[in-house]
Scaffold this motif. Structure first.
Motif, PDB file in Angstrom:
ATOM      1  N   ARG A  75       0.863  -1.188   0.000  1.00 12.55           N
ATOM      2  CA  ARG A  75       0.000   0.000   0.000  1.00 12.55           C
ATOM      3  C   ARG A  75       0.893   1.231   0.000  1.00 12.55           C
ATOM      4  NH1 ARG A  75      -0.144   2.382   4.990  1.00 12.55           N
ATOM      5  NH2 ARG A  75       0.397   1.059   6.748  1.00 12.55           N
ATOM      6  N   THR A  76       0.356   2.313  -0.482  1.00  8.22           N
ATOM      7  CA  THR A  76       1.104   3.562  -0.443  1.00  8.22           C
ATOM      8  C   THR A  76       0.805   4.254   0.876  1.00  8.22           C
ATOM      9  OG1 THR A  76      -0.680   4.713  -1.558  1.00  8.22           O
ATOM     10  CG2 THR A  76       1.102   3.877  -2.940  1.00  8.22           C
ATOM     11  N   ARG A  77       1.757   5.041   1.311  1.00  6.47           N
ATOM     12  CA  ARG A  77       1.545   5.805   2.552  1.00  6.47           C
ATOM     13  C   ARG A  77       0.530   6.905   2.273  1.00  6.47           C
ATOM     14  NH1 ARG A  77       5.717   6.358   6.831  1.00  6.47           N
ATOM     15  NH2 ARG A  77       4.531   8.245   7.065  1.00  6.47           N
ATOM     16  N   PRO A  78      -0.412   7.119   3.174  1.00 10.96           N
ATOM     17  CA  PRO A  78      -1.420   8.155   2.941  1.00 10.96           C
ATOM     18  C   PRO A  78      -0.835   9.573   2.994  1.00 10.96           C
ATOM     19  CG  PRO A  78      -1.759   7.089   5.068  1.00 10.96           C
ATOM     20  CD  PRO A  78      -0.661   6.362   4.375  1.00 10.96           C
ATOM     21  N   ASP A  79       0.260   9.752   3.713  1.00  8.23           N
ATOM     22  CA  ASP A  79       0.823  11.098   3.844  1.00  8.23           C
ATOM     23  C   ASP A  79       1.870  11.423   2.782  1.00  8.23           C
ATOM     24  OD1 ASP A  79       2.595   9.266   4.843  1.00  8.23           O
ATOM     25  OD2 ASP A  79       3.216  10.458   6.557  1.00  8.23           O
ATOM     26  N   ALA A  83       6.634   6.604  -0.969  1.00  9.14           N
ATOM     27  CA  ALA A  83       7.025   5.380  -0.276  1.00  9.14           C
ATOM     28  C   ALA A  83       5.908   4.346  -0.339  1.00  9.14           C
ATOM     29  CB  ALA A  83       7.361   5.680   1.175  1.00  9.14           C
ATOM     30  N   ILE A  84       6.320   3.091  -0.283  1.00 12.26           N
ATOM     31  CA  ILE A  84       5.381   1.968  -0.271  1.00 12.26           C
ATOM     32  C   ILE A  84       5.568   1.228   1.053  1.00 12.26           C
ATOM     33  CG2 ILE A  84       4.878  -0.277  -1.315  1.00 12.26           C
ATOM     34  CD1 ILE A  84       5.595   0.887  -3.987  1.00 12.26           C
ATOM     35  N   VAL A  85       4.457   0.773   1.631  1.00  9.02           N
ATOM     36  CA  VAL A  85       4.494   0.002   2.873  1.00  9.02           C
ATOM     37  C   VAL A  85       4.108  -1.437   2.546  1.00  9.02           C
ATOM     38  CG1 VAL A  85       3.526  -0.257   5.178  1.00  9.02           C
ATOM     39  CG2 VAL A  85       3.929   2.018   4.254  1.00  9.02           C
ATOM     40  N   GLU A  87       3.000  -4.990   4.109  1.00  7.99           N
ATOM     41  CA  GLU A  87       2.392  -5.563   5.312  1.00  7.99           C
ATOM     42  C   GLU A  87       2.218  -7.063   5.111  1.00  7.99           C
ATOM     43  OE1 GLU A  87      -0.412  -1.953   6.917  1.00  7.99           O
ATOM     44  OE2 GLU A  87      -1.289  -3.383   5.512  1.00  7.99           O
ATOM     45  N   GLU A 143       5.530  -5.026   9.180  1.00 12.48           N
ATOM     46  CA  GLU A 143       5.295  -3.811   8.405  1.00 12.48           C
ATOM     47  C   GLU A 143       6.637  -3.152   8.133  1.00 12.48           C
ATOM     48  OE1 GLU A 143       3.337   0.427   9.282  1.00 12.48           O
ATOM     49  OE2 GLU A 143       1.937  -1.251   9.431  1.00 12.48           O
ATOM     50  N   GLU A 145       8.594  -0.149   5.465  1.00 14.50           N
ATOM     51  CA  GLU A 145       8.468   0.895   4.451  1.00 14.50           C
ATOM     52  C   GLU A 145       9.671   0.835   3.522  1.00 14.50           C
ATOM     53  OE1 GLU A 145       8.787   5.646   4.557  1.00 14.50           O
ATOM     54  OE2 GLU A 145       7.234   4.805   5.858  1.00 14.50           O
ATOM     55  N   ASP A 148       9.704   4.109  -3.159  1.00 17.07           N
ATOM     56  CA  ASP A 148       8.876   3.740  -4.310  1.00 17.07           C
ATOM     57  C   ASP A 148       9.757   3.180  -5.427  1.00 17.07           C
ATOM     58  OD1 ASP A 148       6.972   3.415  -6.204  1.00 17.07           O
ATOM     59  OD2 ASP A 148       6.315   5.494  -6.268  1.00 17.07           O
TER      60      ASP A 148
END
Length: 162
Positions: A75-79, A83-85, A87, A143, A145, A148
Protein backbone atom coordinates in the motif's frame (compact mmCIF):
# COMPACT_ATOMS: atom_id res chain seq x y z
CA UNK A 1 63.00 -49.96 52.76
CA UNK A 2 60.31 -48.29 50.64
CA UNK A 3 56.81 -49.51 50.96
CA UNK A 4 55.23 -50.66 47.69
CA UNK A 5 51.71 -49.67 46.71
CA UNK A 6 49.62 -52.70 45.79
CA UNK A 7 49.00 -53.13 42.07
CA UNK A 8 45.20 -52.89 42.41
CA UNK A 9 45.53 -49.40 44.01
CA UNK A 10 47.78 -48.15 41.21
CA UNK A 11 45.38 -49.52 38.59
CA UNK A 12 42.43 -47.93 40.39
CA UNK A 13 44.13 -44.54 40.45
CA UNK A 14 44.95 -44.78 36.75
CA UNK A 15 41.38 -45.81 35.98
CA UNK A 16 39.99 -42.90 38.01
CA UNK A 17 42.40 -40.50 36.30
CA UNK A 18 41.44 -41.78 32.83
CA UNK A 19 37.72 -41.50 33.60
CA UNK A 20 38.20 -37.97 34.91
CA UNK A 21 40.18 -37.02 31.78
CA UNK A 22 37.47 -38.50 29.53
CA UNK A 23 34.73 -36.60 31.37
CA UNK A 24 36.81 -33.42 31.00
CA UNK A 25 37.25 -34.01 27.28
CA UNK A 26 33.51 -34.57 26.77
CA UNK A 27 32.74 -31.41 28.79
CA UNK A 28 35.13 -29.40 26.62
CA UNK A 29 33.55 -30.72 23.41
CA UNK A 30 30.05 -29.94 24.70
CA UNK A 31 31.14 -26.40 25.60
CA UNK A 32 33.04 -25.82 22.34
CA UNK A 33 30.05 -26.80 20.17
CA UNK A 34 27.43 -25.36 22.55
CA UNK A 35 25.44 -23.23 20.06
CA UNK A 36 25.38 -25.77 17.24
CA UNK A 37 24.73 -28.87 19.35
CA UNK A 38 22.16 -27.21 21.62
CA UNK A 39 19.99 -26.75 18.55
CA UNK A 40 20.15 -30.51 17.87
CA UNK A 41 16.94 -32.20 19.02
CA UNK A 42 18.79 -35.24 20.41
CA UNK A 43 21.37 -33.24 22.41
CA UNK A 44 19.10 -30.40 23.57
CA UNK A 45 17.91 -32.29 26.71
CA UNK A 46 21.56 -32.82 27.73
CA UNK A 47 22.26 -29.11 27.46
CA UNK A 48 19.03 -28.26 29.28
CA UNK A 49 20.05 -30.54 32.18
CA UNK A 50 23.55 -29.05 32.31
CA UNK A 51 22.14 -25.50 32.27
CA UNK A 52 19.94 -26.31 35.27
CA UNK A 53 23.12 -27.04 37.25
CA UNK A 54 25.58 -24.51 35.77
CA UNK A 55 24.94 -20.84 34.90
CA UNK A 56 24.12 -21.06 31.19
CA UNK A 57 21.12 -20.60 28.93
CA UNK A 58 20.13 -22.96 26.13
CA UNK A 59 19.65 -20.84 22.97
CA UNK A 60 16.29 -20.79 21.23
CA UNK A 61 15.79 -23.11 18.30
CA UNK A 62 15.20 -21.51 14.91
CA UNK A 63 13.78 -23.23 11.87
CA UNK A 64 13.30 -21.05 8.81
CA UNK A 65 10.98 -23.69 7.36
CA UNK A 66 8.85 -23.30 10.48
CA UNK A 67 7.78 -19.76 9.55
CA UNK A 68 5.03 -18.91 7.10
CA UNK A 69 4.42 -15.49 5.60
CA UNK A 70 0.74 -14.83 4.93
CA UNK A 71 -1.36 -11.98 3.62
CA UNK A 72 1.41 -9.97 1.96
CA UNK A 73 0.05 -6.63 0.77
CA UNK A 74 1.47 -3.41 -0.66
CA UNK A 75 0.00 0.00 0.00
CA UNK A 76 1.10 3.56 -0.44
CA UNK A 77 1.54 5.81 2.55
CA UNK A 78 -1.42 8.16 2.94
CA UNK A 79 0.82 11.10 3.84
CA UNK A 80 3.11 10.78 0.81
CA UNK A 81 3.21 8.83 -2.46
CA UNK A 82 7.03 8.51 -2.45
CA UNK A 83 7.03 5.38 -0.28
CA UNK A 84 5.38 1.97 -0.27
CA UNK A 85 4.49 0.00 2.87
CA UNK A 86 4.66 -3.79 2.83
CA UNK A 87 2.39 -5.56 5.31
CA UNK A 88 2.22 -9.25 6.12
CA UNK A 89 1.61 -11.75 8.90
CA UNK A 90 4.54 -13.92 10.06
CA UNK A 91 3.37 -17.19 11.65
CA UNK A 92 5.41 -19.67 13.71
CA UNK A 93 4.14 -23.08 12.57
CA UNK A 94 6.48 -25.07 14.85
CA UNK A 95 5.64 -26.50 18.27
CA UNK A 96 8.37 -24.50 20.00
CA UNK A 97 9.19 -20.84 20.57
CA UNK A 98 11.59 -19.41 17.97
CA UNK A 99 13.79 -16.38 17.53
CA UNK A 100 12.34 -14.12 14.82
CA UNK A 101 14.17 -14.45 11.50
CA UNK A 102 15.46 -11.84 9.12
CA UNK A 103 13.17 -11.43 6.10
CA UNK A 104 14.12 -10.92 2.48
CA UNK A 105 11.80 -8.58 0.62
CA UNK A 106 11.90 -8.64 -3.19
CA UNK A 107 9.76 -6.69 -5.62
CA UNK A 108 9.67 -8.08 -9.15
CA UNK A 109 8.35 -6.87 -12.48
CA UNK A 110 6.17 -8.72 -15.00
CA UNK A 111 9.24 -10.57 -16.39
CA UNK A 112 10.15 -11.80 -12.91
CA UNK A 113 13.19 -9.52 -12.65
CA UNK A 114 13.95 -8.01 -9.25
CA UNK A 115 13.42 -4.23 -9.30
CA UNK A 116 13.94 -3.71 -5.57
CA UNK A 117 15.21 -5.85 -2.71
CA UNK A 118 15.86 -5.38 0.98
CA UNK A 119 16.89 -7.52 3.95
CA UNK A 120 14.74 -6.81 7.00
CA UNK A 121 16.01 -7.61 10.48
CA UNK A 122 13.40 -8.05 13.26
CA UNK A 123 14.06 -4.50 14.53
CA UNK A 124 13.21 -3.22 11.01
CA UNK A 125 9.77 -4.83 10.79
CA UNK A 126 8.60 -4.94 14.43
CA UNK A 127 7.10 -2.19 16.52
CA UNK A 128 9.44 -0.71 19.13
CA UNK A 129 9.56 -2.80 22.30
CA UNK A 130 8.21 -5.95 20.64
CA UNK A 131 9.65 -9.33 21.63
CA UNK A 132 12.35 -10.88 19.50
CA UNK A 133 10.81 -14.34 19.80
CA UNK A 134 7.59 -15.87 18.61
CA UNK A 135 5.66 -18.46 20.62
CA UNK A 136 4.62 -21.79 19.12
CA UNK A 137 1.66 -21.19 16.83
CA UNK A 138 1.95 -17.43 17.36
CA UNK A 139 1.94 -14.69 14.76
CA UNK A 140 3.27 -11.18 14.45
CA UNK A 141 2.34 -8.34 12.11
CA UNK A 142 5.17 -7.34 9.78
CA UNK A 143 5.29 -3.81 8.41
CA UNK A 144 8.16 -2.25 6.49
CA UNK A 145 8.47 0.89 4.45
CA UNK A 146 10.48 0.98 1.26
CA UNK A 147 11.16 3.70 -1.28
CA UNK A 148 8.88 3.74 -4.31
CA UNK A 149 10.45 1.27 -6.79
CA UNK A 150 8.40 2.68 -9.69
CA UNK A 151 5.33 1.40 -11.43
CA UNK A 152 7.10 -1.65 -12.87
CA UNK A 153 6.99 -3.55 -9.55
CA UNK A 154 4.05 -5.94 -9.80
CA UNK A 155 4.86 -8.78 -7.40
CA UNK A 156 6.19 -8.90 -3.86
CA UNK A 157 8.05 -11.84 -2.28
CA UNK A 158 8.75 -11.96 1.45
CA UNK A 159 10.83 -14.92 2.69
CA UNK A 160 12.36 -15.79 6.07
CA UNK A 161 16.17 -16.08 6.26
CA UNK A 162 18.52 -17.30 8.97
Amino acid sequence: MARRVPLFRRTGLWTAGCVLAAVGLVAQLLWLRFDAWAANTALRPVYAAVCRVFPCTVPLRTSVAGFAVRGVALRTRPDGPEAIVVEALLVNERTFEQRLPALELRLTNLAGEVVAARRLEPMDYLATGARETLAAGGSVRVEAEIGDPAIEALNVVLEPLL
